[in-house]
Scaffold this active site. Structure first.
Site, PDB file in Angstrom:
ATOM      1  N   ASN A   7       0.997  -1.373   0.144  1.00  0.00           N
ATOM      2  CA  ASN A   7       0.026   0.088   0.015  1.00  0.00           C
ATOM      3  C   ASN A   7       0.808   1.091  -0.032  1.00  0.00           C
ATOM      4  O   ASN A   7       1.588   1.274   0.985  1.00  0.00           O
ATOM      5  CB  ASN A   7      -0.833  -0.144   1.394  1.00  0.00           C
ATOM      6  CG  ASN A   7      -1.742   1.129   1.380  1.00  0.00           C
ATOM      7  OD1 ASN A   7      -1.601   2.330   1.163  1.00  0.00           O
ATOM      8  ND2 ASN A   7      -3.097   0.954   1.672  1.00  0.00           N
ATOM      9  N   HIS A  10       1.006   6.498   1.927  1.00  0.00           N
ATOM     10  CA  HIS A  10       1.540   6.738   2.814  1.00  0.00           C
ATOM     11  C   HIS A  10       2.873   7.715   2.065  1.00  0.00           C
ATOM     12  O   HIS A  10       3.656   8.704   2.677  1.00  0.00           O
ATOM     13  CB  HIS A  10       2.185   6.363   4.195  1.00  0.00           C
ATOM     14  CG  HIS A  10       0.725   6.155   4.912  1.00  0.00           C
ATOM     15  ND1 HIS A  10       0.045   7.189   5.093  1.00  0.00           N
ATOM     16  CD2 HIS A  10       0.105   5.006   5.414  1.00  0.00           C
ATOM     17  CE1 HIS A  10      -1.141   6.693   5.993  1.00  0.00           C
ATOM     18  NE2 HIS A  10      -0.776   5.150   6.113  1.00  0.00           N
ATOM     19  N   HIS A  43      -5.643   3.623  -1.556  1.00  0.00           N
ATOM     20  CA  HIS A  43      -7.196   3.661  -0.703  1.00  0.00           C
ATOM     21  C   HIS A  43      -7.435   5.249  -1.280  1.00  0.00           C
ATOM     22  O   HIS A  43      -6.888   6.297  -0.904  1.00  0.00           O
ATOM     23  CB  HIS A  43      -6.905   3.806   0.581  1.00  0.00           C
ATOM     24  CG  HIS A  43      -8.331   3.884   1.431  1.00  0.00           C
ATOM     25  ND1 HIS A  43      -8.393   3.705   2.681  1.00  0.00           N
ATOM     26  CD2 HIS A  43      -9.367   4.257   0.911  1.00  0.00           C
ATOM     27  CE1 HIS A  43      -9.667   3.936   3.025  1.00  0.00           C
ATOM     28  NE2 HIS A  43     -10.394   4.365   2.051  1.00  0.00           N
ATOM     29  N   ARG A  45      -9.490   7.894  -0.397  1.00  0.00           N
ATOM     30  CA  ARG A  45     -10.652   8.127   0.665  1.00  0.00           C
ATOM     31  C   ARG A  45     -11.436   9.476   0.047  1.00  0.00           C
ATOM     32  O   ARG A  45     -11.026  10.226  -0.681  1.00  0.00           O
ATOM     33  CB  ARG A  45      -9.833   8.588   1.924  1.00  0.00           C
ATOM     34  CG  ARG A  45      -8.908   7.441   2.519  1.00  0.00           C
ATOM     35  CD  ARG A  45      -8.456   8.057   3.968  1.00  0.00           C
ATOM     36  NE  ARG A  45      -9.427   7.953   4.959  1.00  0.00           N
ATOM     37  CZ  ARG A  45      -9.705   6.877   5.837  1.00  0.00           C
ATOM     38  NH1 ARG A  45      -8.648   6.040   5.976  1.00  0.00           N
ATOM     39  NH2 ARG A  45     -10.527   7.142   6.805  1.00  0.00           N
ATOM     40  N   ARG A  49      -7.178  12.538   1.602  1.00  0.00           N
ATOM     41  CA  ARG A  49      -6.203  12.959   2.648  1.00  0.00           C
ATOM     42  C   ARG A  49      -4.692  12.412   2.005  1.00  0.00           C
ATOM     43  O   ARG A  49      -3.883  12.981   2.382  1.00  0.00           O
ATOM     44  CB  ARG A  49      -6.293  12.612   3.857  1.00  0.00           C
ATOM     45  CG  ARG A  49      -6.458  11.092   4.245  1.00  0.00           C
ATOM     46  CD  ARG A  49      -6.366  10.885   5.693  1.00  0.00           C
ATOM     47  NE  ARG A  49      -7.781  10.916   6.351  1.00  0.00           N
ATOM     48  CZ  ARG A  49      -8.262  10.331   7.325  1.00  0.00           C
ATOM     49  NH1 ARG A  49      -7.264   9.467   7.957  1.00  0.00           N
ATOM     50  NH2 ARG A  49      -9.339  10.355   7.630  1.00  0.00           N
ATOM     51  N   GLU A  70      -8.895   0.592  -2.904  1.00  0.00           N
ATOM     52  CA  GLU A  70      -9.699   0.343  -1.924  1.00  0.00           C
ATOM     53  C   GLU A  70     -10.742   1.694  -1.854  1.00  0.00           C
ATOM     54  O   GLU A  70     -10.380   2.777  -2.085  1.00  0.00           O
ATOM     55  CB  GLU A  70      -8.802   0.564  -0.440  1.00  0.00           C
ATOM     56  CG  GLU A  70      -8.072  -0.538  -0.337  1.00  0.00           C
ATOM     57  CD  GLU A  70      -7.156  -0.546   1.005  1.00  0.00           C
ATOM     58  OE1 GLU A  70      -7.453   0.621   1.799  1.00  0.00           O
ATOM     59  OE2 GLU A  70      -6.447  -1.393   1.147  1.00  0.00           O
ATOM     60  N   THR A 101      -8.013   3.196   8.807  1.00  0.00           N
ATOM     61  CA  THR A 101      -9.230   2.444   8.749  1.00  0.00           C
ATOM     62  C   THR A 101      -9.297   1.473  10.065  1.00  0.00           C
ATOM     63  O   THR A 101      -8.768   0.368  10.061  1.00  0.00           O
ATOM     64  CB  THR A 101      -9.283   1.585   7.547  1.00  0.00           C
ATOM     65  OG1 THR A 101      -8.934   2.464   6.352  1.00  0.00           O
ATOM     66  CG2 THR A 101     -10.658   0.906   7.462  1.00  0.00           C
ATOM     67  N   GLU A 151     -10.830  -9.505   3.307  1.00  0.00           N
ATOM     68  CA  GLU A 151      -9.450  -9.256   4.004  1.00  0.00           C
ATOM     69  C   GLU A 151      -9.663  -9.180   5.305  1.00  0.00           C
ATOM     70  O   GLU A 151     -10.614  -8.252   5.791  1.00  0.00           O
ATOM     71  CB  GLU A 151      -9.092  -7.925   3.427  1.00  0.00           C
ATOM     72  CG  GLU A 151      -7.924  -7.695   3.829  1.00  0.00           C
ATOM     73  CD  GLU A 151      -7.094  -6.490   3.230  1.00  0.00           C
ATOM     74  OE1 GLU A 151      -7.030  -6.716   1.887  1.00  0.00           O
ATOM     75  OE2 GLU A 151      -6.276  -5.668   3.729  1.00  0.00           O
ATOM     76  N   HIS A 192      -3.521  -4.785   7.832  1.00  0.00           N
ATOM     77  CA  HIS A 192      -3.699  -3.532   8.678  1.00  0.00           C
ATOM     78  C   HIS A 192      -2.509  -3.724   9.959  1.00  0.00           C
ATOM     79  O   HIS A 192      -2.517  -4.552  10.703  1.00  0.00           O
ATOM     80  CB  HIS A 192      -4.999  -3.351   9.138  1.00  0.00           C
ATOM     81  CG  HIS A 192      -5.300  -1.923   9.573  1.00  0.00           C
ATOM     82  ND1 HIS A 192      -4.833  -1.306  10.611  1.00  0.00           N
ATOM     83  CD2 HIS A 192      -5.680  -0.737   8.582  1.00  0.00           C
ATOM     84  CE1 HIS A 192      -5.011   0.170  10.627  1.00  0.00           C
ATOM     85  NE2 HIS A 192      -5.650   0.398   9.383  1.00  0.00           N
TER      86      HIS A 192
HETATM   87  N1  PXP Z   1      -5.674  -3.272   4.278  1.00  0.00           N
HETATM   88  C1  PXP Z   1      -6.921  -2.271   4.177  1.00  0.00           C
HETATM   89  C2  PXP Z   1      -8.134  -2.799   3.646  1.00  0.00           C
HETATM   90  C3  PXP Z   1      -6.476  -1.069   4.490  1.00  0.00           C
HETATM   91  O1  PXP Z   1      -7.554  -0.173   4.655  1.00  0.00           O
HETATM   92  C4  PXP Z   1      -5.333  -0.725   4.964  1.00  0.00           C
HETATM   93  C5  PXP Z   1      -4.849   0.659   5.466  1.00  0.00           C
HETATM   94  O2  PXP Z   1      -5.331   1.619   4.472  1.00  0.00           O
HETATM   95  C6  PXP Z   1      -4.217  -1.540   5.104  1.00  0.00           C
HETATM   96  C7  PXP Z   1      -4.657  -2.968   4.531  1.00  0.00           C
HETATM   97  C8  PXP Z   1      -2.801  -1.328   5.155  1.00  0.00           C
HETATM   98  O3  PXP Z   1      -2.411  -0.834   6.625  1.00  0.00           O
HETATM   99  P1  PXP Z   1      -1.187  -0.398   7.099  1.00  0.00           P
HETATM  100  O4  PXP Z   1      -0.969   0.884   6.570  1.00  0.00           O
HETATM  101  O5  PXP Z   1      -1.405  -0.414   8.593  1.00  0.00           O
HETATM  102  O6  PXP Z   1      -0.441  -1.592   6.721  1.00  0.00           O
END
Ligand code: PXP
Length: 238
Positions: A7, A10, A43, A45, A49, A70, A101, A151, A192
Site C-alpha cells: 500500500n 503514505h 485507498h 479516501r 487525505r 480501496e 481504517t 480481507e 492492517h
Molecule cells: N488493508 C486495508 C483494507 C487497509 O484499509 C489498509 C490501510 O489503508 C491496509 C491494509 C494497510 O494498513 P497499514 O498501512 O497499517 O499496513
C-alpha cells in the site's frame, strides 16, 4: 507463497505534506512492483487525505501494475472506481475523523448496499474483497453477498503483538475465520498494522493468500530501501 500487496498511500501522505509532486506514489508503485510486490494497494479516501484522483488515474492506467483500489462502499466511489478499471477492489468502511481504517465493515447493517455494489463489480469482472473483522457472521454474509474475497482486519492482533500482550485469542479468531472462509469458497487476505513480526506469525495461517501492508513498509523503506524491505518480507512469506 503468500502474496505481498504493498500500500503506497503514505508515500502520498509525505508528498501532500508539502503540497507539491514529490515523492510520487506512482513511482513508488512501479518500483515496488519491480522489486517483487505482487500488487499495489491505494485507498482513495473520500477526503482525499493521501491518494488523489490523479494518482488513481496514473496508477490504474499502467497495465504493468496490478492494482487493488480501496474505496468506501458507496455509489459515488464505485463510479470513480469503474472509470479507472483497477484489477481488484476492496470495500472498506470510512469515517472522516479516524486516523486510519480502524475496523472492518459493518456488513450486516450495509448488506443491501454492499450486495448492489458487489453485483456491479462482479459484472465488471473486478475481483472484489470486503474488509471485515474476523467473525464467522461477517464471513457468512460476505459469501451470501457474492464477494470473491475477504480481507481480515489485523489491526487489533498487530497492536497486541507490538505491545507484547497476549494475542492468542485474537490470533485464534483470525485462524478460525480463515479456515471457515476458505471452506466456503472465499479467498482470504489479511492486512492492517502489519510488520515483519505479525507477517511471520500470520504466515502460519495457511488459508491466507495475500497480505496488504502499507505504513510499516513506507517507514522501513526510509531506513533500508524498498528492495531490501521487500526481500525481507518475501523471505518471511515463503
Ligand atoms: N488493508 C486495508 C483494507 C487497509 O484499509 C489498509 C490501510 O489503508 C491496509 C491494509 C494497510 O494498513 P497499514 O498501512 O497499517 O499496513
Amino acid at each position: 507463497m503468500i502474496k505481498l500487496g504493498i500500500n503506497v498511500d503514505h508515500v502520498a501522505t509525505i508528498r501532500n505534506a508539502r503540497g507539491e509532486d514529490h515523492p510520487d506514489p506512482f513511482r513508488a508503485a512501479k518500483l515496488a512492483t519491480k522489486y517483487g510486490a505482487d500488487s499495489i494497494t491505494i485507498h482513495l479516501r473520500e477526503d482525499r487525505r493521501h491518494i488523489k484522483d490523479i494518482d488513481v488515474k496514473k496508477i490504474c492506467k499502467d497495465k504493468k501494475l496490478i492494482v487493488n483500489l480501496e474505496i468506501a462502499a458507496n455509489f459515488k466511489m464505485l463510479k470513480i472506481a469503474l472509470k479507472n478499471k483497477p484489477n481488484y477492489i476492496c470495500l472498506v468502511p470510512e469515517r472522516r475523523k479516524e486516523i486510519t481504517t480502524e475496523g472492518g465493515l459493518n456488513v450486516k447493517k450495509n448488506k443491501f448496499k454492499l450486495k448492489k455494489i458487489i453485483n456491479v463489480l462482479n459484472k465488471a469482472k473486478i475481483r472484489t474483497s470486503l474488509f471485515i473483522d474476523p467473525t464467522l457472521n461477517n464471513i457468512k454474509l460476505a459469501k451470501k453477498l457474492n464477494s470473491n474475497c475477504i480481507e481480515l482486519h489485523t489491526g487489533k492482533l498487530s497492536r497486541l503483538i507490538k505491545q507484547k500482550k497476549s494475542f492468542v485469542t485474537e490470533l485464534n479468531k483470525v485462524k478460525k475465520s480463515s479456515k471457515y472462509a476458505k471452506k466456503i469458497g472465499l479467498e482470504v487476505h489479511a492486512g492492517h498494522g502489519m510488520d515483519y513480526k505479525t507477517a511471520q506469525i500470520l504466515s502460519s495461517v495457511k488459508e491466507i493468500k495475500e497480505f496488504n501492508i502499507g505504513h510499516f513498509i513506507v517507514g522501513e523503506t526510509f531506513f533500508y530501501g524498498i528492495n531490501e524491505v521487500i526481500k525481507k518480507f518475501k523471505k518471511i512469506l515463503k
